[in-house]
Write an enzyme that holds these catalytic residues in place. Sequence first.
Site, PDB file in Angstrom:
ATOM      1  N   TYR A   1      32.633 123.025   4.642  1.00 33.08           N
ATOM      2  CA  TYR A   1      33.869 123.797   4.526  1.00 33.08           C
ATOM      3  C   TYR A   1      34.404 123.624   3.114  1.00 33.08           C
ATOM      4  O   TYR A   1      34.385 122.531   2.552  1.00 33.08           O
ATOM      5  CB  TYR A   1      34.919 123.284   5.532  1.00 33.08           C
ATOM      6  CG  TYR A   1      36.302 123.857   5.290  1.00 33.08           C
ATOM      7  CD1 TYR A   1      36.740 124.971   5.984  1.00 33.08           C
ATOM      8  CD2 TYR A   1      37.160 123.287   4.337  1.00 33.08           C
ATOM      9  CE1 TYR A   1      37.991 125.528   5.742  1.00 33.08           C
ATOM     10  CE2 TYR A   1      38.410 123.839   4.087  1.00 33.08           C
ATOM     11  CZ  TYR A   1      38.829 124.951   4.786  1.00 33.08           C
ATOM     12  OH  TYR A   1      40.050 125.496   4.537  1.00 33.08           O
TER      13      TYR A   1
ATOM     14  N   GLU B   1      39.306 130.557   1.750  1.00 31.15           N
ATOM     15  CA  GLU B   1      38.375 129.559   2.268  1.00 31.15           C
ATOM     16  C   GLU B   1      36.998 130.136   2.562  1.00 31.15           C
ATOM     17  O   GLU B   1      36.859 131.311   2.902  1.00 31.15           O
ATOM     18  CB  GLU B   1      38.939 128.825   3.499  1.00 31.15           C
ATOM     19  CG  GLU B   1      39.067 129.648   4.734  1.00 31.15           C
ATOM     20  CD  GLU B   1      39.551 128.832   5.947  1.00 31.15           C
ATOM     21  OE1 GLU B   1      40.150 127.750   5.794  1.00 31.15           O
ATOM     22  OE2 GLU B   1      39.325 129.293   7.071  1.00 31.15           O
TER      23      GLU B   1
END
Lengths: 383, 287
Positions: free
Chosen positions: A101, A189
């Site tokens: 991530y 993101e």
Amino acid sequence: MKLHEYQSKRLFAAHGVPIPRGDVATTPEEARRIAEELGTPVVVKSQVLVGGRGKAGGIRLAHTPAEAERVAGEVLGMEIKGLPVRKVLLDEAADIRQEIYLGVVVDRAACRPVMMASSEGGVEIEEVARINPEAIKKVTIDPFLGLRGYQTVTLAKGIGLAGEYRRAFDRIARGLYQAFLACDASLAEINPLVVTGEGSLLAVDGKMVLDDNGLFRHPDLAQMRDVDEETPAEREAREAGLSYVQLDGEIGCMVNGAGLAMATMDIIKHFGGAPANFLDIGGGAKAERVATALRLILADPNVKAVLFNIFGGITRCDEVAKGIVTAFEEVEPTVPMVARLVGTNEAEGRAILEDSGYRLITATTLAEAAQKAVAAAGGELTV
Amino acid sequence: MAILVDKNTRLLVQGITGREGEFHSRQMIAYGTQIVAGVTPGKGGQWACDGKVPVFDTVAEAVTATEANTSVIYVPARFAADAILEAADAGIPLIVCITEGIPTLDMIRVRAYLDQKGVRLVGPNCPGLLSPGEAKVGIMPGHIATPGPIGVVSRSGTLTYEVVYALTLRGLGQTTCVGIGGDPIIGTTFVDVLEMFENDPLTEQVVLIGEIGGSDEERAARFIAERMTKPVVAFVAGRTAPPGKRMGHAGAIIEGGTGTAAEKIAAFEAVGVPVAEHPEQIPDLIA
């Protein structure tokens, strides 16, 4: 304002972040053509502005163009968490070896952007924060210095990324931060950022949330707004300069000021009712604006009563009362109306409402107004 | 005594010739605030507010000529970040920014610069400051407040007026009412203001009005537990707010499941701060 995955990834790619080859389809036939061009297998991904698309069956693998057409047809007919799927993204399927991530958000407490990385990619970061917070590594970015090389090393090392990927990771982290800055984002993101079987890094999924206050300098991005992000009423309100959020209760609220509007919703709930909306008519409360607001509230079929809660400060209650009366001339009230005007020129304001000939229930305190609105919505109180 | 602004405040108004700036400058003068200068680029040499206030092209010129020590900003959002930086660069130690809609990334840079210079900013997207009987800087209606021992600090505008008015009607006057603003990045937080009230000899109790979004209320609760001797009463707006939706203020949004009213209320209650169920209960909770 939220962006779709395909929009976010294209913006990331424009800043040097590698993304899979892919394209967007709105029909099964288009999906087939795209799959033929890309080569199979492909991933067919619903483009809706909610999380949990995979669990809902909105992300599927297709091994042939014919299968891509069929799967796209199924996905395009879906609703995910109440949102219709209008577009699918077809991406070349990646050979995934590792998922991580990587994201940038505004840290309100630090007053700085923060970049976060986690070895647990593919899982929502909030979920990781809850279950395994140590897995999340963070660096705070100085707005004048930008993201520095040592910071990306810190993140890469912190999440245990093998040394051979660190240069690629650095390039992607900087690209993501550049995209965040260039778009006035509040969140950018990549989840997951994957290590592929070919030994490269690839942004397989992406998400961006833009700062509405920054949109004035990005007309191109403002046009990307998805119609389904808002209800039609919310859209009309935004275009009229009103702050409106539709809820599922039965008492319409019209309030001046955002904090007071929230407090009004809360007190309705406190007395056993449910608010139908959040609505801030702003300062001044011009008749035209009040009329638009009233039209929006009354267009909601759930609304059984309307509560006006106006605190006159610099804005005078008599001016607001005139606005309400003029609005009634344009928009016929069809449900009981409770009005509470307090503060500057409150007596004059109440007199204007009483003399208008429109049947209004009046109240002096907020508690009284909320209780009367709840009773009126329940059919227990009439004028 | 009051905090931040009082009779000695020498106020400069940035954007004094605009509609909002001129209107509120008249209100501030009527309240008794000393407005010593106004700034509007290109209008230097003119006079505003019926010839009462000299207008300058730049803040630096205004400061040199008038020794202004506080600035209030009414300029539109796209010029507001620049206006804050200009005031800071001209040596103004206290800047109050009323403007709503400044991009967050602009405010991040502005905050970083102000922190380096040691300049205090209140706001943006706030109603300003009101020290009853002393000075009014911003847009709060003056007549709803009265002098007394209660300090009020809030992220909101009209909700603050509602609470202040309710206090005034019950004979509970205020030292200073501080609107810290509803944006995600603001210059002065609850903790900053609580510390000032704690140190202010005339403030006996504090009313804090929070709302959903961020974690400023949680930090305030920790500060109250660790550092405050004066009693604090709180209210948190947005118990019924849905997640993921901006409730008017840019900062009033529940993101990733955090910033809920329930969390904030629990944080206050855990440190013994009474939390009102609705705004009109606040005067009842003041002992």
